[in-house]
Design a protein around this motif. Structure first.
Motif, PDB file in Angstrom:
ATOM      1  N   ASN A 159      18.422  84.225  27.588  1.00 39.05           N
ATOM      2  CA  ASN A 159      19.261  84.010  28.943  1.00 39.05           C
ATOM      3  C   ASN A 159      18.375  84.449  30.163  1.00 39.05           C
ATOM      4  N   GLY A 160      18.052  86.189  29.595  1.00 40.38           N
ATOM      5  CA  GLY A 160      17.041  86.390  30.113  1.00 40.38           C
ATOM      6  C   GLY A 160      15.598  85.754  30.739  1.00 40.38           C
ATOM      7  N   LEU A 161      14.932  84.861  29.837  1.00 40.11           N
ATOM      8  CA  LEU A 161      13.863  84.407  30.327  1.00 40.11           C
ATOM      9  C   LEU A 161      14.492  82.761  31.361  1.00 40.11           C
ATOM     10  N   LEU A 162      15.100  82.250  30.399  1.00 38.69           N
ATOM     11  CA  LEU A 162      15.716  81.266  30.902  1.00 38.69           C
ATOM     12  C   LEU A 162      15.990  80.926  32.325  1.00 38.69           C
ATOM     13  N   SER A 163      17.217  82.637  32.469  1.00 40.73           N
ATOM     14  CA  SER A 163      17.278  82.828  34.320  1.00 40.73           C
ATOM     15  C   SER A 163      16.152  83.173  35.123  1.00 40.73           C
ATOM     16  N   LEU A 164      14.555  83.697  34.678  1.00 41.46           N
ATOM     17  CA  LEU A 164      13.865  83.781  35.226  1.00 41.46           C
ATOM     18  C   LEU A 164      13.068  82.163  35.435  1.00 41.46           C
ATOM     19  N   ILE A 165      13.275  82.274  34.587  1.00 37.31           N
ATOM     20  CA  ILE A 165      12.405  80.662  35.887  1.00 37.31           C
ATOM     21  C   ILE A 165      13.238  79.847  36.539  1.00 37.31           C
ATOM     22  N   ARG A 166      14.671  79.582  36.214  1.00 36.88           N
ATOM     23  CA  ARG A 166      15.640  78.827  36.714  1.00 36.88           C
ATOM     24  C   ARG A 166      15.580  80.135  38.285  1.00 36.88           C
ATOM     25  N   HIS A 167      15.595  80.654  38.330  1.00 34.71           N
ATOM     26  CA  HIS A 167      16.273  82.134  39.640  1.00 34.71           C
ATOM     27  C   HIS A 167      15.445  82.821  40.208  1.00 34.71           C
ATOM     28  N   GLY A 168      14.271  82.973  39.018  1.00 37.65           N
ATOM     29  CA  GLY A 168      13.595  84.192  39.363  1.00 37.65           C
ATOM     30  C   GLY A 168      14.033  85.649  39.190  1.00 37.65           C
ATOM     31  N   MET A 169      14.071  86.550  39.605  1.00 44.51           N
ATOM     32  CA  MET A 169      14.285  87.819  38.691  1.00 44.51           C
ATOM     33  C   MET A 169      15.221  88.956  39.338  1.00 44.51           C
ATOM     34  N   ASN A 170      16.210  88.042  38.295  1.00 41.81           N
ATOM     35  CA  ASN A 170      17.777  88.947  39.121  1.00 41.81           C
ATOM     36  C   ASN A 170      18.462  89.002  37.972  1.00 41.81           C
ATOM     37  N   ALA A 171      19.718  89.425  37.681  1.00 39.29           N
ATOM     38  CA  ALA A 171      20.862  89.627  37.145  1.00 39.29           C
ATOM     39  C   ALA A 171      21.260  88.422  36.635  1.00 39.29           C
TER      40      ALA A 171
END
Length: 890
Positions: free
Chosen positions: A200-212
């Motif tokens: 989830n962390g890596l997929l989220s980073l790719i989708r919309h950057g470094m946030n929670a």
């Protein structure tokens, strides 16, 4: 003539320099110890990506460490690296990265070569390779990552729980790894929780950057809740306004087609290991997304696919079969009644004699207080009563009142002076007859988890083996670690009985809630993730296969658990700390029907008990109140659910601590300790085992340095719990506890531990006999633990079953003595070893015998002694055994 020599002694106060000198001397000794170089070398190699280096490789690196230089030839010249000083790291690293095992591409074809990537390595590889860039409005001093990353992904800088880091260097995942005596250290933290958290962390980073947002690994922003990916109000994919940074990678302008783009990403992220099959999947989706949503979206889709690939998650090559990888099937629901074991592990070594002491009214307290001193004696206590112990009254630490409540209700008992034992020992023979690296956190923790000192069931833990047995009898079983995995839950994967999961105390994260694409749904993307992790051939990389199976299982189980826990409400309010873990366990118990299980095992782990200094304050102010609050809520919740009778809670720690304190107001690593067991069916308000009758160095349990030798083994405790759990057949108990035979009749059954227990231990209700057997060896040594067990097996095999009416017999060696007989027996050997054994029989052994069974066995043993030794010598079961002495005494 006598000459008197006089010396003048000058006593001076120690100075700071003396501490420096002594510290330097200790460090120098450790650095130059013969084990240091190979030990460090293997660890270094593992962190460079080779989990199972050959002995030659380790020796090469160790030699470079010791010699301080490494010579490398490139075909035209030889280069020497290092300064020729012991411990030079330049030479050590050169030996690691330039060795043929690190550089040969031939080894890439070996399925056992390579490793899993550590979580931090995965994150850094993504950040570097895909060119992480801070957003313009982010100050350089702002924190970037989510607080508590180690709980989310399994690892983070400066967040190790202890000095032993995040995983063990010798961790063998159950199944192919343990069967082949291979290790995969990073697999110890690869669980349902961390697999989903990292993905989830890596997929989220790719989708919309470094946030929670979407379970990301960055900081939380107020509008994260608006992101759904399913309509208006969500932050669009590629919008980085609510992020502290983003991935700014773009393919090289010279790349003209999708194949070239994917090849470049493969080089950056997998060192070119991406398989042709996975390249094809990613390339086709890249092309279709490119035409539907543009180049930027196509790139993000490809990045997401490659981030979950086994080639990125490991350093293996893979060979896909083209088939779908199936998730490990759950066991079928069972109609059998529900039961659960909750194992609460107190890491660091609990000072249990500050938890439970003689009461001040007991004469033993004077000796206790003198030994412990003001720094370690218990003074503020709650009164509890006991029988058949050195005191009629004991003192319980006042910060654990819930223990008294449970104890007085008849639901709890104390297990006195328990710990790891490979056989019964005394203060005189424990050092030679105990199989363990005593007093070490890592070693003793492993012994507490495995309860298998001779590693007869490698890769499995004691609770995992219990679940193995129950699953064979068609029980629906589950083993769950809260926040962390535990070897105690590992079962025999080769038998198809994998049942271990890790769930966070805060619940189960939803996997991939929102798609990166506006066209491809989340379910469609998850289908592609599954394809990337499809089935592989037998010659495919083991580490890559382990990742893919863990991913598929985790994604599947996450949905099942989320559905099962949805809407579960508890009646009690649970505190933080241990309470948060017990709250999740209580929810899982309440959701047992939805989960389809009837035999659960849970592990909660609490650290902070390594009290080398300031022990009283640590336990009184922090640890004991935390335990008390958590147990109080859990105990009441189980009563509210009507499940108290269905649950057994076990408190344990790797070892106890020294009776005598150190100069820092703390206590040090020891051995035996006192622990607590409770549940609705526990036959409580009593002690089992033997509380020490004395606290001086002269006491039989005291090794002379304030460390108590356990009188009760973990085998004994788990034997009784296994009975209650539904395991009573001898063969099954011997599988669960491979070394229980080595404890004779010193085994609790459910008759001792539970109110309605009915199980007895065969061979323990008749006579007990002792005999000593002399053996001649050609070297001075004792029988090893394995040889002692073999000796007993052979002795019992030489007693005909009809002689004892088919009674079960138990044998354990209780002592050994050796003496040099020199030239008296030169034709056989120079060293006489006398083995002292204890044999017990069942009551049925006497039936029909006209003579007492003791005399019958004495005659049989004397008549069989030659055959016993012949069996041992001819089979080479005991090395260097040459003769038997002419007398057997019974």
């Amino acid at each position: 003539m006598f000459i008197l020599i006089c010396y003048d002694f000058y006593y001076i106060d120690p100075e700071t320099r003396d501490a420096y000198y002594e510290t330097e001397a200790v460090l120098d000794h450790v650095l130059h110890h013969e084990n240091t170089a190979p030990f460090l070398s293997k660890l270094f190699i593992q962190h460079f990506g080779i989990s199972n280096p050959s002995p030659r490789y380790v020796e090469t690196v160790a030699t470079a460490f010791q010699m301080g230089y490494y010579e490398w030839a490139d075909g035209t010249q030889t280069i020497s690296i290092g300064d020729e000083k012991w411990g030079n790291l330049a030479s050590t690293v050169a030996a690691i990265v330039l060795d043929r095992e690190a550089t040969s591409v031939v080894l890439d074809a070996d399925p056992s070569s390579g490793s899993l990537l550590e979580p931090v390595q995965k994150l850094l590889k993504i950040l570097r390779s895909f060119e992480y860039t801070r957003t313009a409005n982010t100050k350089i001093t702002n924190p970037t990552l989510h607080r508590g990353m180690s709980r989310k992904i399994g690892q983070m800088v400066y967040e190790a729980e202890s000095v032993f880091s995040f995983f063990s260097s010798d961790y063998p995942p159950a199944g192919k790894f343990s069967a082949a005596s291979l290790v995969s250290p990073e697999a110890e933290i690869l669980s349902l929780k961390t697999t989903i958290g990292m993905s989830n962390g890596l997929l989220s980073l790719i989708r919309h950057g470094m946030n929670a947002c979407e379970s990301g690994i960055g900081l939380h922003f107020p509008n994260c809740h608006a992101i759904s990916g399913l309509g208006s109000g969500g932050i669009p994919s590629g919008n980085y306004n609510n992020s502290v940074g983003y991935l700014d990678y773009s393919p090289a302008p010279t790349l003209s087609n999708a194949e070239d783009v994917i090849d470049e990403m493969s080089t950056l992220i997998t060192s070119g290991r991406l398989s042709e099959a996975n390249k094809l999947i990613i390339t086709e989706l890249y092309n279709s997304t490119y035409h539907a949503e543009g180049a930027d979206m196509a790139l993000r889709v490809a990045q997401q696919l490659i981030s979950v690939s086994p080639e990125f998650q490991s350093t293996n090559l893979i060979n896909k079969t083209g088939a779908k990888r199936e998730s490990t099937p759950p066991t079928e629901p069972s109609d059998e009644p529900y039961k659960a074991v909750v194992y609460i592990y107190l890491f660091g070594g609990l000072d249990s004699f500050y938890m439970l002491s003689p009461h001040t009214t007991c004469p033993l307290y004077t000796e206790y207080a003198e030994a412990r001193g003001d720094a370690a004696k218990l003074e503020n206590m709650i009164n509890i009563t006991a029988s058949d112990q050195p005191c009629e009254k004991f003192g319980l630490n006042e910060n654990l009142p819930i223990f008294k409540t449970i104890y007085d209700s008849g639901h709890g008992m104390f297990i006195a002076n328990a710990g790891h034992l490979s056989k019964p020992v005394t203060k005189f023979n424990y050092f030679t007859d105990t199989r363990a690296q005593l007093f070490s956190h890592h070693s003793m923790e492993k012994e507490a988890y495995l309860v298998d000192p001779f590693r007869e069931k490698p890769g499995t833990g004691v609770i995992g083996r219990m679940l193995d047995v129950l699953q064979r009898y068609n029980h629906s079983v589950s083993g769950i670690g809260i926040n962390d995995g535990s070897e105690i839950l590992d079962g025999d994967n080769d038998a198809g009985t994998s049942h271990t999961e890790v769930i966070g105390s805060g619940g189960v994260d939803q996997f991939y809630r929102a798609s990166v694409s506006d066209v491809l749904s989340a379910d469609t993307m998850k289908g592609y993730f599954d394809s990337i992790n499809g089935a592989t051939a037998l010659n495919s990389g083991l580490f890559a296969n382990h990742w893919s199976q863990t991913y598929i299982d985790s994604a599947n189980k996450t949905e099942i658990l989320r559905e099962a826990l949805d809407g579960i409400k508890l009646s009690e309010n649970f505190p933080s700390g241990l309470g948060s873990q017990l709250q999740m366990i209580a929810k899982l118990i309440k959701a047992r029907e939805e989960r389809g299980t009837n035999r659960d095992a849970f592990v909660a782990r609490v650290g902070g008990f390594d009290s080398h200094s300031n022990m009283k304050n640590t336990l009184d102010e922090y640890r004991f109140p935390d335990i008390n609050r958590g147990i109080e809520a859990f105990y009441k919740e189980m009563e509210d659910q009507g499940m108290l009778d269905k649950v057994t809670v076990v408190f344990a720690s790797e070892f106890g601590r020294t009776i005598t304190p150190n100069t820092g107001g703390g206590t040090d690593h020891a051995w035996g300790g006192n622990f607590f067991l409770f549940g609705g069916q526990v036959n409580g308000s009593k002690f089992v085992g033997d509380y020490p009758a004395g606290f001086t160095a002269n006491d039989p349990t005291n090794d002379g340095r304030g460390r108590l030798i356990p009188s009760t083994s973990w085998d004994s405790v788990w034997n009784g719990i296994a009975n209650w759990y539904g395991i009573t057949a001898e063969d099954d108990l011997n599988y669960v506890l491979p070394n229980r035979i080595n404890h004779g009749c010193r085994l609790f059954t459910d008759r001792q531990l539970y109110k309605n227990g009915r199980t007895t231990t065969p061979g323990c209700d008749g006579e007990v006999l002792f005999f000593d057997q002399g053996l001649l060896l050609n070297e001075a040594r004792y029988l090893t633990g394995e040889e002692q067990k073999i000796f007993c097996y052979v002795v019992i095999d030489n007693i005909p079953a009809e002689l004892i009416n088919n009674s079960t017999m138990r044998c354990v060696i209780i002592d050994q003595q050796i003496k040099d007989v020199g030239g008296q027996q030169t034709d056989c050997g120079s060293f006489e070893l006398t083995v002292f054994a204890e044999i017990s029989t069942g009551a049925e052994a006497n039936v029909g015998n006209t003579e007492p069974i003791g005399r019958v066995l004495e005659e049989q043993l004397n008549n069989s002694r030659d055959n016993i030794v012949e069996t041992l010598t001819n089979s080479d079961m005991i090395q260097n055994l040459t003769c038997v002495t002419p007398i057997v005494q019974v």
